[in-house]
Design an enzyme around this catalytic site. Structure first.
Site, PDB file in Angstrom:
ATOM      1  N   HIS A 376       3.550 -11.265  11.506  1.00  0.00           N
ATOM      2  CA  HIS A 376       3.361 -10.567  10.265  1.00  0.00           C
ATOM      3  C   HIS A 376       1.635 -10.689   9.415  1.00  0.00           C
ATOM      4  O   HIS A 376       2.072  -9.502   8.963  1.00  0.00           O
ATOM      5  CB  HIS A 376       4.345 -10.896   8.962  1.00  0.00           C
ATOM      6  CG  HIS A 376       5.786 -11.630   9.120  1.00  0.00           C
ATOM      7  ND1 HIS A 376       6.154 -10.532   9.412  1.00  0.00           N
ATOM      8  CD2 HIS A 376       5.967 -12.116  10.207  1.00  0.00           C
ATOM      9  CE1 HIS A 376       7.688 -10.616   9.356  1.00  0.00           C
ATOM     10  NE2 HIS A 376       7.958 -11.491  10.345  1.00  0.00           N
ATOM     11  N   LYS A 562       3.525  -3.175  -4.904  1.00  0.00           N
ATOM     12  CA  LYS A 562       3.684  -4.396  -3.694  1.00  0.00           C
ATOM     13  C   LYS A 562       2.542  -5.701  -4.388  1.00  0.00           C
ATOM     14  O   LYS A 562       2.370  -5.212  -5.409  1.00  0.00           O
ATOM     15  CB  LYS A 562       3.348  -3.805  -2.515  1.00  0.00           C
ATOM     16  CG  LYS A 562       1.973  -2.672  -3.151  1.00  0.00           C
ATOM     17  CD  LYS A 562       1.340  -2.186  -1.601  1.00  0.00           C
ATOM     18  CE  LYS A 562       2.356  -1.056  -1.302  1.00  0.00           C
ATOM     19  NZ  LYS A 562       3.117  -0.804  -0.256  1.00  0.00           N
ATOM     20  N   ARG A 563       2.688  -6.513  -3.559  1.00  0.00           N
ATOM     21  CA  ARG A 563       2.184  -7.838  -4.466  1.00  0.00           C
ATOM     22  C   ARG A 563       0.659  -6.977  -4.423  1.00  0.00           C
ATOM     23  O   ARG A 563       0.022  -6.628  -3.751  1.00  0.00           O
ATOM     24  CB  ARG A 563       1.884  -8.679  -3.142  1.00  0.00           C
ATOM     25  CG  ARG A 563       3.085  -9.335  -3.170  1.00  0.00           C
ATOM     26  CD  ARG A 563       3.660 -10.106  -4.504  1.00  0.00           C
ATOM     27  NE  ARG A 563       2.562 -11.372  -4.155  1.00  0.00           N
ATOM     28  CZ  ARG A 563       2.336 -13.378  -4.437  1.00  0.00           C
ATOM     29  NH1 ARG A 563       3.652 -12.819  -3.964  1.00  0.00           N
ATOM     30  NH2 ARG A 563       1.779 -14.107  -4.415  1.00  0.00           N
ATOM     31  N   LYS A 568      -4.251  -4.255  -0.072  1.00  0.00           N
ATOM     32  CA  LYS A 568      -3.417  -3.143  -0.794  1.00  0.00           C
ATOM     33  C   LYS A 568      -3.944  -2.103  -1.187  1.00  0.00           C
ATOM     34  O   LYS A 568      -2.959  -0.606  -1.722  1.00  0.00           O
ATOM     35  CB  LYS A 568      -2.010  -3.557  -1.214  1.00  0.00           C
ATOM     36  CG  LYS A 568      -1.333  -4.730  -0.227  1.00  0.00           C
ATOM     37  CD  LYS A 568      -0.285  -4.983  -0.801  1.00  0.00           C
ATOM     38  CE  LYS A 568       0.388  -5.884   0.044  1.00  0.00           C
ATOM     39  NZ  LYS A 568       1.230  -5.493   1.142  1.00  0.00           N
ATOM     40  N   THR A 670       7.066  -2.191   3.940  1.00  0.00           N
ATOM     41  CA  THR A 670       9.110  -1.940   4.396  1.00  0.00           C
ATOM     42  C   THR A 670       9.426  -1.431   3.101  1.00  0.00           C
ATOM     43  O   THR A 670       9.714  -0.129   3.384  1.00  0.00           O
ATOM     44  CB  THR A 670       9.848  -2.988   4.688  1.00  0.00           C
ATOM     45  OG1 THR A 670      10.022  -3.898   3.777  1.00  0.00           O
ATOM     46  CG2 THR A 670       9.462  -3.621   5.956  1.00  0.00           C
ATOM     47  N   LYS A 674      11.169   1.849   2.416  1.00  0.00           N
ATOM     48  CA  LYS A 674      12.245   2.229   1.164  1.00  0.00           C
ATOM     49  C   LYS A 674      12.885   3.905  -0.034  1.00  0.00           C
ATOM     50  O   LYS A 674      13.543   4.489   0.316  1.00  0.00           O
ATOM     51  CB  LYS A 674      12.750   1.231   0.563  1.00  0.00           C
ATOM     52  CG  LYS A 674      13.291  -0.268   1.086  1.00  0.00           C
ATOM     53  CD  LYS A 674      12.452  -1.425   0.344  1.00  0.00           C
ATOM     54  CE  LYS A 674      12.278  -2.512   1.519  1.00  0.00           C
ATOM     55  NZ  LYS A 674      11.920  -3.374   0.956  1.00  0.00           N
TER      56      LYS A 674
END
Length: 848
Positions: A376, A562-563, A568, A670, A674
């Site tokens: 992952h 998101k986290r 990110k 993901t 969405k």
């Protein structure tokens, strides 16, 4: 609480969803009142909203039970190959609405609750999220369980029943504060304890060698108590099982050690054993090498493998004489969701060799054919490497087995590359640099027959870079399985207006991507606009109520949830906010496309930089939101406690989805899928699944910016100099100077020095390098947003192209290419049909 629907609104809603049978509604009302009376021991005079939620949950669960038992009977009759999905995280969210949808009960329940004078939304809000995961990895596991049941696979999810899930996040004075997530305090109506299947798990001790072989003795025993949760497929009467283990101390735990009669202390010490399932480690993409975490990882695999072997031995076929494990890989497929359950490989070898008395080579061949491994992440800090000393203390027999696996593995490498000592060192399961450690990813690769990444770009990176040596040796072992999301939760449940607009069957199961599914583009434009605006109005009301900030529902909703992690790049988004703010201040009368920027996510409690990023965003928001010059043109909201149930609210209301990680760092994502399915347009880098989204929808229908993977690699060679960008780009310099000087926190001007110091001196994720292109791309977003017709056309093209990103497609790929099982659309007969119908379906499946 939401205002109850008027009679007219309710009738309209029911008519849109279809007519409901009167007898179904009467039966549900009867069940509801029965549970309120007999299960909760309340009447309507004293019942609380939570009591009503529990009464409804138990009523819906009643409709699951017959199907659940039937499904297990069906599997016993047909004896299919079973798939076991091992994951330390299952981020399930709420269960009630998803269950009603999958059983086809939602319309009847809505009507029953309405007739009882209650509000369905209020009841749904009473349910605690089952937050047994950190982010993408755990939510993926939840979507996969839904798809496996929908596709009729005999599949089981196995994990830990954490007493405390991912922490609840409070934002106090702009700082993240963690609170324990006591999600079980009111009970969990969806689980069933199974004490009759309680199993022992061993720790510590020593290994004794004898003529019969190795024996692990003098161990400490902890009991694993299973709790089963039903996982219903969509409208097919299949109900699979997620089994989560809870740690229990045996009755004699520590009592023998207290020969001086300290009975009280001995009983209190039972907590030491039970701590194993107490709390989820709140780390995402970060390895924490603590003994308790290793105990959790071994606890889940040891209990699960005993369960798997028991089920294998008790199959209908039965065995005469000694059990033969030759057919084990034909009947059992085990998927390792990342390296967290990697100890399953040496544990299965221990069971085969020490307990079942198989010879080593036979056991190893069976083990390799049974396991498959999903990787992952490529971030080095996320890869698990357990110290030898810890393994030696906690699991001495397993360390011996790992050494033996490694020896056989290195013998093979040496035979192929006798002179290449460097390759042998790189491919070893045991790393020597900086203390001896076991590389768990290497163990997973060597002990599995298939290894996959979770997006095409990610799978290529692990083949050509991270695990290149292994890929060169066994190229056929490496595969790609692009992630997906379940359309039941992420369209039908969270965006019923859009689902209604698209219509079944596409909105339920997502077919192949095609514009035809959405009908004539022109007619859709107006309807789609109206649907999106409704979602925005509803979410605006939620934000105003929760955050006391006036929201302009006509503004562009720009969402980044998101986290919180440096890779990110929430910091890049923050710099854009500051840039927009400066532009408005510089020229308040200039035309400006209004935006509401919504950022949300949790930071790992020990991750200093992530917590500073949250503080910076909230500090910038404080200044922007209070500035009268800005007015309604720009608002910044930090969404507190982002979780599955909040995602279901924000995603359908989003115009622009931010997916802006540095190219080559996000395995898949993901959330991006969405948002795409729900009609948001994506601004993003060519990273993770963004690449495949651009392939499906056309790059011209996304806002792609920034460096590609090869550009990042080239910059790594040449060196990244943040100062060059700072000096060259005036708007970037202005934003950084403001952050650095304390403009956004005048009382503590030095507060963000750590952030700016990182950005200048050790920013692994090269925020400044992509800043200019990001700002330019955001201007293109503004331009298109001013043309609602063209914007909506692009939205429709994205929705129509999102079919590939269904978890049903992902699971079909795993089933046929990794697990060796076939999805089926055969429906198990419902519980009200006679047993003969079950036998007929079993026959039909065998013939198929």
């Amino acid at each position: 609480m939401a205002a109850p629907l008027t009679d007219q609104e309710k009738r309209k809603q029911i008519s849109i969803r279809g007519i409901v049978g009167v007898e179904n509604v009467a039966e549900l009302k009867k069940g509801f009142n029965r549970h309120l009376h007999f299960t909760l021991v309340k009447d309507r005079n004293v019942a609380t909203p939570r009591d009503y939620y529990f009464a409804l949950a138990h009523t819906v669960r009643d409709h699951l039970v017959g199907r659940w038992i039937r499904t297990q009977q069906f599997y016993y009759e047909t004896d299919p190959k079973r798939v076991y999905y091992l994951s330390l995280e299952f981020y399930m969210g709420r269960t009630l609405q998803n269950t009603m949808i999958n059983l086809g009960l939602q319309n009847a329940c809505d009507e029953a609750i309405y007739q009882l004078g209650l509000d369905m939304e209020d009841l749904e809000e009473m349910e605690e999220d089952a937050g047994l995961g950190n982010g993408g990895l755990g939510r993926l596991a939840a979507c996969f369980l839904d798809s496996m049941a929908t596709l009729g696979l005999a599949a089981y999810g196995y994990g830990i029943r954490y007493e405390y899930g991912i922490f609840n996040q409070k934002i106090k004075n702009g700082w993240q504060v963690e609170e324990a997530d006591d999600w079980l305090r009111h009970g969990n109506p969806w689980e069933k304890a199974r004490p009759e299947y309680m199993l022992p798990v061993h720790f510590y001790g020593r290994v004794e060698e004898s003529k019969e072989g190795a024996k692990w003795v003098d161990t400490q025993v902890v009991l694993a108590m299973p709790y089963d949760t039903p996982i219903p497929g969509y409208m097919n009467n299949t109900v699979n099982t997620m089994r989560l283990w809870s740690a229990r101390a045996p009755n004699d735990f520590n009592l023998m050690d207290f020969n001086v009669g300290d009975y009280i202390q001995a009983v209190l010490d039972r907590n030491l054993a039970e701590n194993i399932s107490r709390v989820l480690y709140p780390n995402d993409n970060f390895f924490e090498g603590k003994e308790l975490r290793l105990k959790q990882e071994y606890f889940v695999v040891a209990a699960t493998l005993q369960d798997i072997i028991r089920r294998f031995k008790n199959s209908k076929k039965g065995f005469s004489g000694p059990v033969s494990f030759d057919s084990f890989p034909e009947k059992v497929a085990i998927q390792l969701n990342d390296t967290h359950p990697a100890m399953a490989i040496p544990e299965l070898m221990r069971v085969f060799v020490d307990i079942e008395k198989l010879d080593w080579d036979t056991a190893w061949a069976i083990t390799k054919r049974t396991f498959a491994y999903t990787n992952h992440t490529v971030l080095p800090e996320a890869l698990e490497r357990w110290p030898i000393g810890l393994l030696e203390t906690l699991l001495p027999r397993h360390l011996q087995i790992i050494y033996r696996i490694n020896q056989g593995h290195l013998d093979e490498i040496s035979a192929l590359f006798p002179e290449d000592m460097d390759r042998i060192r790189r491919m070893s399961l045991i790393e020597e640099d900086g203390g001896k450690r076991v590389n768990m990813a290497h163990l997973c690769i060597v002990g599995s027959h298939a290894v996959n990444g979770v997006a095409e770009i990610h799978s290529n990176i692990i083949k050509t870079d991270v695990f290149r040596d292994f890929s060169e040796l066994e190229p056929e072992k490496f595969q790609n399985k692009t992630n997906g999301i379940t359309p039941r939760r992420w369209l039908l449940l969270c965006n019923p207006g859009l689902a209604e607009l698209i219509g079944p069957p596409w909105s339920e199961v997502l077919g192949p991507p095609s514009s035809e599914v959405l009908g004539p583009l022109n007619a859709m434009c107006i309807k789609s606009c109206l649907c999106a605006q409704d979602n925005k109005e509803k979410f605006s009301q939620y934000l105003e109520k929760e955050y006391m900030v006036e929201i302009n529902p006509s503004s562009m909703f720009d969402v980044h949830v998101k986290r919180i992690h440096e890779y990110k790049r929430q910091l890049l988004n923050c710099l854009h906010i500051v840039t927009m703010y400066n532009r408005i201040r510089k020229n308040p009368k200039a035309p400006f496309v209004p935006r509401t920027v919504i950022i949300g996510g949790k930071a790992a409690p020990g991750y200093h930089m992530a917590k500073m990023i949250i503080k910076l965003i909230t500090a910038v928001g404080e200044v922007v939101n209070k500035d009268p010059v800005v007015g309604s043109k720009l608002k910044v909201i930090y969404l507190e406690n982002y979780r599955v149930s909040l995602a279901e609210k924000v995603i359908p209301a989003t115009d622009l989805s931010e997916q802006i990680s540095t190219a080559g760092t996000e395995a898949s994502g993901t959330g991006n899928m969405k948002f795409m399915l729900n009609g948001a347009l994506t601004i993003g880098t060519m990273d993770g699944a963004n690449v495949e989204m651009a392939e499906e929808a056309g790059e011209e229908n996304m806002f792609i910016f920034g460096m590609r993977v090869e550009d990042v690699a080239e910059m790594d060679v040449q060196g990244y100099d943040a100062m060059t960008y700072y000096q060259k780009i005036p708007e970037l310099k202005q934003a950084i100077d403001q952050i650095n000087s304390g403009f956004f926190c005048p009382k503590q001007p030095e507060l963000f020095k750590d952030v700016t110091n990182m950005l200048f001196n050790h920013d692994r994720f090269k925020v400044f390098a992509d800043y200019e292109d990001y700002i330019t791309c955001q201007e293109k977003v503004n331009e298109l947003y001013q043309n609602p017709r063209e914007w909506t056309k692009m939205v429709i093209k994205n929705i129509a192209a999102s079919g590939k990103f269904s978890s049903d497609r992902t699971i079909t790929d795993y089933a046929t290419e990794v697990w060796g099982v076939e999805p089926t659309d055969l429906k198990i007969p419902p519980p009200n049909e006679p047993r003969e119908a079950l036998d007929e379906t079993a026959r039909a499946l065998r013939e198929k």
